[in-house]
Design an enzyme around this catalytic site. Structure first.
Site, PDB file in Angstrom:
ATOM      1  N   LYS A 575       0.806  -1.243   0.000  1.00  0.00           N
ATOM      2  CA  LYS A 575       0.000   0.000   0.000  1.00  0.00           C
ATOM      3  C   LYS A 575       0.834   1.287   0.000  1.00  0.00           C
ATOM      4  CE  LYS A 575      -3.425  -0.739  -0.601  1.00  0.00           C
ATOM      5  NZ  LYS A 575      -3.792  -1.284  -1.951  1.00  0.00           N
ATOM      6  N   THR A 576       2.035   1.193  -0.469  1.00  0.00           N
ATOM      7  CA  THR A 576       2.845   2.409  -0.493  1.00  0.00           C
ATOM      8  C   THR A 576       3.055   2.926  -1.912  1.00  0.00           C
ATOM      9  OG1 THR A 576       4.816   1.038  -0.564  1.00  0.00           O
ATOM     10  CG2 THR A 576       4.148   1.848   1.604  1.00  0.00           C
ATOM     11  N   GLY A 795      -5.412   3.637  -5.904  1.00  0.00           N
ATOM     12  CA  GLY A 795      -5.869   5.030  -5.871  1.00  0.00           C
ATOM     13  C   GLY A 795      -7.364   5.045  -5.656  1.00  0.00           C
TER      14      GLY A 795
HETATM   15  P1  A3P Z   1      -4.825   3.854  -2.149  1.00  0.00           P
HETATM   16  O1  A3P Z   1      -5.563   3.008  -3.107  1.00  0.00           O
HETATM   17  O2  A3P Z   1      -5.146   3.560  -0.724  1.00  0.00           O
HETATM   18  O3  A3P Z   1      -4.892   5.339  -2.456  1.00  0.00           O
HETATM   19  P2  A3P Z   1       0.217  -0.625  -3.640  1.00  0.00           P
HETATM   20  O4  A3P Z   1       0.331  -0.676  -5.108  1.00  0.00           O
HETATM   21  O5  A3P Z   1       1.556  -0.797  -2.963  1.00  0.00           O
HETATM   22  O6  A3P Z   1      -0.832  -1.533  -3.116  1.00  0.00           O
HETATM   23  O7  A3P Z   1      -0.180   0.827  -3.230  1.00  0.00           O
HETATM   24  C1  A3P Z   1      -1.432   1.368  -3.595  1.00  0.00           C
HETATM   25  C2  A3P Z   1      -1.329   2.826  -3.355  1.00  0.00           C
HETATM   26  O8  A3P Z   1      -0.478   3.385  -4.331  1.00  0.00           O
HETATM   27  C3  A3P Z   1      -2.615   3.542  -3.543  1.00  0.00           C
HETATM   28  O9  A3P Z   1      -3.283   3.508  -2.295  1.00  0.00           O
HETATM   29  C4  A3P Z   1      -2.192   4.933  -3.999  1.00  0.00           C
HETATM   30  O10 A3P Z   1      -2.342   5.902  -3.003  1.00  0.00           O
HETATM   31  C5  A3P Z   1      -0.710   4.783  -4.311  1.00  0.00           C
HETATM   32  N1  A3P Z   1      -0.281   5.304  -5.598  1.00  0.00           N
HETATM   33  C6  A3P Z   1       0.886   5.992  -5.797  1.00  0.00           C
HETATM   34  N2  A3P Z   1       1.012   6.340  -7.063  1.00  0.00           N
HETATM   35  C7  A3P Z   1      -0.074   5.892  -7.734  1.00  0.00           C
HETATM   36  C8  A3P Z   1      -0.489   5.958  -9.083  1.00  0.00           C
HETATM   37  N3  A3P Z   1       0.263   6.560  -9.995  1.00  0.00           N
HETATM   38  N4  A3P Z   1      -1.668   5.383  -9.396  1.00  0.00           N
HETATM   39  C9  A3P Z   1      -2.407   4.777  -8.449  1.00  0.00           C
HETATM   40  N5  A3P Z   1      -2.056   4.679  -7.148  1.00  0.00           N
HETATM   41  C10 A3P Z   1      -0.892   5.229  -6.790  1.00  0.00           C
END
Ligand code: A3P
Length: 843
Positions: A575-576, A795
């Site tokens: 989730k980062t 996102g």
């Molecule tokens: P949220 O969906 O809670 O906002 P991971 O891929 O490690 O699971 O992390 C998901 C998180 O990546 C998303 O959390 C979002 O905030 C973040 N993120 C960063 N850059 C992004 C991008 N370009 N598109 C979508 N999510 C992004």
């Protein structure tokens, strides 16, 4: 003893081991000694570790001490003199159970701050000191040791040696014997006049033994000297054991092991049980002219009988390749037949039919070879029910050739095997076991006999060398330190001069004379079970890159390539923004990601879970063979790696040069994002409990709620997880991305990352990423100028976090964030703006 070797007809009288076991002439009648049990309650405060203080990292004695502790599986920390000893006050991984000085003068001349710290530590935990005396000059001289009523006389030539039968430290050593012989090297001996000192051993001045008693009757008694003493602590409350020589003398090895046990209150004791298995490989394989004959088989049987009187149930374990049955001369063919006639007197295990190396065969041919050998066993009624096998030249056992394991299970139902190659051949004391696909792989020891050791003269230093091997030499020390000993010998060692029978009979006699070790024989499967009961932590393998070691590549399939391993890893945490980073990296023409896994949500998740046990062949299947190995950057992303304690060690073992990438966002946001992720995946706990209820879950709440709480909170303790990675990787291999920056300015992050990994050619992300107002995130620009954003799961839209939870998380992570900031500063890494903000909020 006589031998004469004729190449045409053997007229040799096989050598018999001469092991005299003379009693110490001074022992009282009916003297017996029970090995002591040194365990007291005090050991509960101590760790299974020792502190070794050396003059420098390279000295022979220092290395020798370190090796012994390694062989005994005792964790040790080596410190050079001059360093402070703060680790004594911190005691991170449990307290040291003993302190060892390779040179006693280091202790005596220590600066007063360190000396006080050390002495206080020894008194507080009732922990003793072992030290070796090292002469400063070559001539004979006397020295009073500072602070102690003790004088050392240096460079004394000694002859004969015996243990003080009244000492209470003997456990492995059997006192009451007299070692007759000259002691190599020059020794230090102790003179004292205080009841705190008890001699541990006695020896004699070389010249005094040779005196003519008629010359002066007063001198007729040989001069007895004390080359090792025990300071019982009456003077200052600290027990010390001092050796007037190093570990060159085999008795000092036993005495050292006993000292460790005694001074640590039993914390560093090791079992007195010694399992012995003798494999005879290459049965039927030997060259004509040096194979066993009828009388050799009879000698094997009588030797086995003798060994059974010491080790109940002992059997030579015969590994055969049926293809070579009756391939000798007439006398040797009669020997082959004799072996089969007495087949029920031995244990047997199947080899490859033609002694082929498994790694050079495909699965069909491995199976075929085993099937033919099995057929041979059936045709000749050979009892093959031990579920044990050994691979020719260790091929396929480690590094693992899965085809061999498949065939072993299918054709022979193998449950246990052994190799010298895990983790490496050298150092021999470092060999360990592991379990792969239900097959127990045990470490095998070397006994100094090889295929070419046919005659005594083939052995280095001939008969004398052969004897020394078990009379205190490498073979003796191997058994001293290793509770489990599987020795590999070859058929040739049993014909000709029968060097193997000589060696093992001699070894057993010598061990019985000088040690209290209990020699035991059990069938191979039981041996494996006992091994992993004693060392359960070894069940888990630790895979390495076969291409990092010449010997390993040589026994690894030519069809496999180490180029199918990643050069860098994105390790999370979840989730980062790991998916965004993965996607952006995959856009680069020179960067190639792993293939998706069908079972673990695209991620391979090799290093953290059960997939690891599938082995490296399984892992490598996730990567293409790169067209151009230097210009292709393979990588893998599994966001679960970051916070799994076991992962950094596993990664560094297989990919020691890999770069490690992680992304950090505000841990409070990460926790909430994970909770929302679980809700989106319809996790009933997340649906039924509010975020705040999850965070507050205590012992009274159902386990599933507490589990979710931990998955929300634990990965965010960033500093502690990073420290684990830093235990195994230098900081220069670590790259930390500020997740906020990745989200708001990915072009800059990708620029920095390319620089860090030195990716060529450079890829200009400003042409390929742009902000998508609808998604609210940066997305990929496609050829037709459309934006391709990450899916709906990345996102997400969700309500803002409630204030109570936000406050709780701010408090919860305060200490962890402060530690992270300290760590980043120490490493000279930039501190992300979200961390600066979080710390500013706390003030
Ligand atoms: P949220 O969906 O809670 O906002 P991971 O891929 O490690 O699971 O992390 C998901 C998180 O990546 C998303 O959390 C979002 O905030 C973040 N993120 C960063 N850059 C992004 C991008 N370009 N598109 C979508 N999510 C992004």
């Amino acid at each position: 003893m006589s031998f004469k070797i004729s190449s045409s007809k053997r007229t040799l009288v096989s050598p018999q081991p001469q092991v005299s076991c003379p009693p110490d002439p001074d022992i009282p009648p009916n003297f017996t000694y029970q090995p002591r049990d040194h365990r007291t309650k005090e050991r509960n405060h101590l760790g299974r570790r020792a502190l070794i203080i050396v003059e420098n990292q390279y000295t022979k004695t220092g290395k020798g001490i370190h090796n012994v502790l390694d062989a005994l599986r005792i964790d040790s920390k080596v410190e050079t003199i001059g360093n402070n000893l703060p680790m004594l006050t911190h005691g991170e991984k449990g307290k040291f159970a003993v302190i060892i000085f390779e040179n006693y003068s280091t202790y005596l001349t220590m600066d007063s701050w360190n000396r006080q710290l050390l002495d206080k530590y020894c008194k507080n935990y009732n922990v003793g000191i072992i030290a070796f005396i090292q002469p400063k000059r070559d001539d004979v001289f006397l020295e009073n040791l500072n602070d102690f009523p003790l004088t050392v006389e240096y460079n004394i030539p000694l002859v004969n040696y015996k243990l003080n039968i009244y000492s209470t430290i003997w456990r492995m050593s059997k006192p009451g014997r007299l070692y007759e012989g000259e002691l190599a090297g020059n020794w230090a001996v102790f003179h004292f006049n205080h009841a705190t000192y008890q001699p541990l051993s006695y020896s004699y001045l070389k010249s005094s033994l040779n005196q003519d008693p008629s010359a002066n009757p007063a001198d007729s008694k040989p001069k007895r000297l004390v080359p090792a003493i025990h300071d019982t602590g009456q003077l200052d409350g600290i027990q010390r054991i001092l050796f007037g020589g190093g570990l060159e003398f085999w008795m000092h090895h036993m005495m050292f092991v006993d000292s460790l046990s005694y001074l640590s209150h039993g914390k560093l004791s090791i079992t007195l049980d010694r399992y012995i298995q003798v494999d005879i490989d290459d049965i039927f394989v030997g060259k004509e002219g040096v194979r066993v004959k009828v009388e050799d088989v009879m000698a094997m049987l009588s030797s086995q009988k003798y060994l059974q009187t010491v080790m109940e149930g002992f059997h030579f374990n015969l590994g055969f390749s049926g293809r070579f049955y009756l391939h000798g001369n007439a006398e040797e063919d009669a020997g082959d037949k004799k072996l089969l006639e007495y087949r029920h007197h031995f244990w047997w295990f199947g080899h490859m039919f033609k002694h082929e190396q498994a790694h050079s065969l495909d699965v069909r041919n491995v199976e075929l070879s085993m099937t033919l050998n099995k057929q041979f066993a059936q045709d000749n009624a050979i009892p093959v029910d031990q579920h044990y096998a050994v691979a020719p030249h260790h091929s396929g056992v480690y590094p693992v050739h899965e085809e061999l394991y498949d065939a072993w299970r299918k054709i022979w139902d193998i449950k246990v095997t052994s190799t010298e190659e895990y983790p490496f051949l050298y150092p021999f004391w470092g060999r360990r076991g592991f379990v792969h696909r239900g097959i127990m792989v045990l470490p095998r020891q070397t006994c100094g006999l090889f295929t070419h050791t046919v005659f005594v003269t083939d052995y280095k230093d001939g008969l004398q060398g052969l004897e020394e091997n078990f009379k205190g030499g490498e073979l003796f020390l191997t058994v001293l330190y290793s509770p489990f000993n599987i020795f590999m010998t070859h058929m040739n060692n049993y014909g000709n001069d029968r060097v193997a029978l000589f060696t093992f009979e001699g070894m057993v006699k010598f061990l019985q004379c000088w040690t209290n070790l209990r020699l035991i024989s059990v069938p191979p499967v039981q041996l494996g079970i006992n091994y992993f009961n004693m060392f359960p932590e070894e069940k888990d393998p630790l895979w390495q890159n076969p291409c990092d070691y010449k010997r390993h590549i040589a026994i690894w399939s030519a069809n496999k390539s180490c180029e199918r391993l990643p050069r860098f890893l994105v390790v999370g945490p979840q989730k980062t923004g790991t998916t965004a980073l993965y996607t952006f990296l995959s856009m680069h023409p020179a960067v190639v990601s792993n293939y998706d896994s069908a079972t673990t949500f695209e991620e391979v998740q090799f290093f953290n879970g059960n997939n690891y046990y599938k082995g490296i062949d399984w892992y490598m299947e996730f990567f293409p063979v790169p067209q151009n190995s230097t210009g292709t950057y393979l990588f893998e992303k599994s966001a679960t790696y970051f916070d799994h304690e076991i992962v950094p060690q596993r990664v560094s073992s297989l990919l020691p040069r890999a770069k490690i990438i992680c992304i950090l966002i505000d841990p409070a946001k990460r926790a909430y994002s994970w909770y929302q992720h679980q809700r989106a995946h319809k996790d009933p706990v997340a649906l039924n409990y509010s975020f705040n209820a999850v965070l507050m879950a205590d012992e009274r709440m159902p386990r599933q709620v507490r589990d979710l709480r931990n998955r929300c909170l634990d990965p965010g303790m960033y500093a502690q997880h990073l420290m684990h990675w830093l235990d195994y990787f230098p900081a220069r291999q670590l790259f930390i991305i500020d997740g906020e920056q990745l989200r708001n300015n990915p072009i800059h992050v990708m620029h920095k990352l390319q620089q860090f990994i030195h990716i060529q050619p450079y890829f200009d992300y400003s042409q390929h990423l742009r902000f998508d107002p609808q998604k609210g995130f940066f997305c990929q620009v496609m050829n037709d100028n459309r934006n391709k954003c990450l899916g709906r799961g990345k996102g997400r839209m969700y309500d803002a976090m409630d204030e109570t939870s936000a406050t709780f998380l701010r408090h919860f992570y305060r200490k962890h964030n402060a530690n992270l900031s300290k760590l980043l500063n120490k490493l000279n890494f930039p501190v992300p703006s979200w961390l600066q903000d979080a710390l500013a909020d706390d003030n």
